[in-house]
Design an enzyme around this catalytic site. Structure first.
Site, mmCIF file in Angstrom:
data_model
loop_
_atom_site.group_PDB
_atom_site.id
_atom_site.type_symbol
_atom_site.label_atom_id
_atom_site.label_comp_id
_atom_site.label_asym_id
_atom_site.label_seq_id
_atom_site.Cartn_x
_atom_site.Cartn_y
_atom_site.Cartn_z
ATOM 1 N N ASN A 1 -9.571 1.256 8.114
ATOM 2 C CA ASN A 1 -10.886 1.191 8.740
ATOM 3 C C ASN A 1 -10.843 0.816 10.215
ATOM 4 O O ASN A 1 -11.884 0.774 10.861
ATOM 5 C CB ASN A 1 -11.819 0.247 7.957
ATOM 6 C CG ASN A 1 -11.304 -1.169 7.901
ATOM 7 O OD1 ASN A 1 -10.187 -1.461 8.308
ATOM 8 N ND2 ASN A 1 -12.117 -2.069 7.371
ATOM 9 N N HIS B 231 -4.635 5.853 -1.075
ATOM 10 C CA HIS B 231 -5.147 5.750 0.297
ATOM 11 C C HIS B 231 -4.089 6.167 1.326
ATOM 12 O O HIS B 231 -4.417 6.469 2.455
ATOM 13 C CB HIS B 231 -5.575 4.305 0.555
ATOM 14 C CG HIS B 231 -6.864 4.146 1.291
ATOM 15 N ND1 HIS B 231 -7.835 5.113 1.388
ATOM 16 C CD2 HIS B 231 -7.356 3.070 1.968
ATOM 17 C CE1 HIS B 231 -8.857 4.652 2.087
ATOM 18 N NE2 HIS B 231 -8.590 3.423 2.454
ATOM 19 N N TYR C 286 0.802 -1.227 0.000
ATOM 20 C CA TYR C 286 0.000 0.000 0.000
ATOM 21 C C TYR C 286 0.835 1.277 0.000
ATOM 22 O O TYR C 286 0.284 2.368 -0.072
ATOM 23 C CB TYR C 286 -0.935 0.009 1.210
ATOM 24 C CG TYR C 286 -1.851 -1.173 1.248
ATOM 25 C CD1 TYR C 286 -2.946 -1.247 0.392
ATOM 26 C CD2 TYR C 286 -1.617 -2.233 2.115
ATOM 27 C CE1 TYR C 286 -3.790 -2.336 0.405
ATOM 28 C CE2 TYR C 286 -2.463 -3.325 2.137
ATOM 29 C CZ TYR C 286 -3.546 -3.384 1.291
ATOM 30 O OH TYR C 286 -4.385 -4.467 1.295
#
Length: 189
Positions: free
Chosen positions: A71, A23, A18
């Site tokens: 999250n 993000h 990532y």
């Protein structure tokens, strides 16, 4: 009563997969800030974050990268706030924002989560939404939102990414040193 240092959280997902995705622009920004100050991040097990302590002007600031996925950011953010004795009004969260075109910035205090799962998790853990958000525009893709935010930047965007991250870091410094109105006047594009 001490209000503790400023806590600046760069949201994103951990792991090499990532690192350079949309993000993770929040994480990239705090990494830039730590690097510019010559401060390495260190794992802090009690907060479940990597932290680096810097000064922005005369203010002590803790930069934090949660070990959790986006999250589930609330637990680590709540832990780092408690560990350093900081109140929510001294929290700045750097986040990706699909509702802003790439390279746009917005800074605000309070508000809803606008469907952003990282913000939703932080609000739930802190019991309030009264903290600063620096929204970093990553644009809205044509396909699924999750696929878009977990994708890497286009070549044309990559050329501007360094400037975007620097502006987000400068915006953070302006919030800390001069307040919200000054930051909004200078950076809300």
């Amino acid at each position: 009563m001490s209000v503790g240092p400023w806590v600046v959280v760069g949201l994103g997902n951990p792991g090499d997969r990532y690192t350079a995705t949309r993000h993770n622009v929040g994480r990239m920004t705090v990494e830039l800030m730590a690097s510019a100050d010559g401060r390495p991040f260190r794992a802090n097990r009690r907060t479940r974050c990597d932290v680096a302590e810097i000064r922005l002007g005369s203010q002590r600031c803790v930069l934090a990268k949660p070990h959790s996925y986006m999250n589930e950011s609330g637990g680590p953010v709540s832990s780092v706030m408690g560990y350093f004795g900081s109140e929510p009004e001294r929290l700045i969260v750097l986040q990706d924002e699909i509702d802003l075109p790439f390279a746009a910035l917005r800074v605000k205090f309070g508000g809803g989560d606008n469907g952003h799962n990282g913000l939703k998790s932080i609000r739930k853990s802190l019991g309030t939404g009264d903290w600063y958000r620096i929204r970093i525009g990553v644009g809205r893709g044509r396909g699924e939102t999750a696929d878009h935010v977990l994708s890497r930047f286009a070549r044309s965007e990559s050329a501007e990414l360094g400037d975007l991250l620097q502006r987000a870091a400068d915006c953070t410094q302006t919030v800390v040193g001069s307040g919200l109105a000054a930051a909004q006047n200078a950076f809300n594009s």
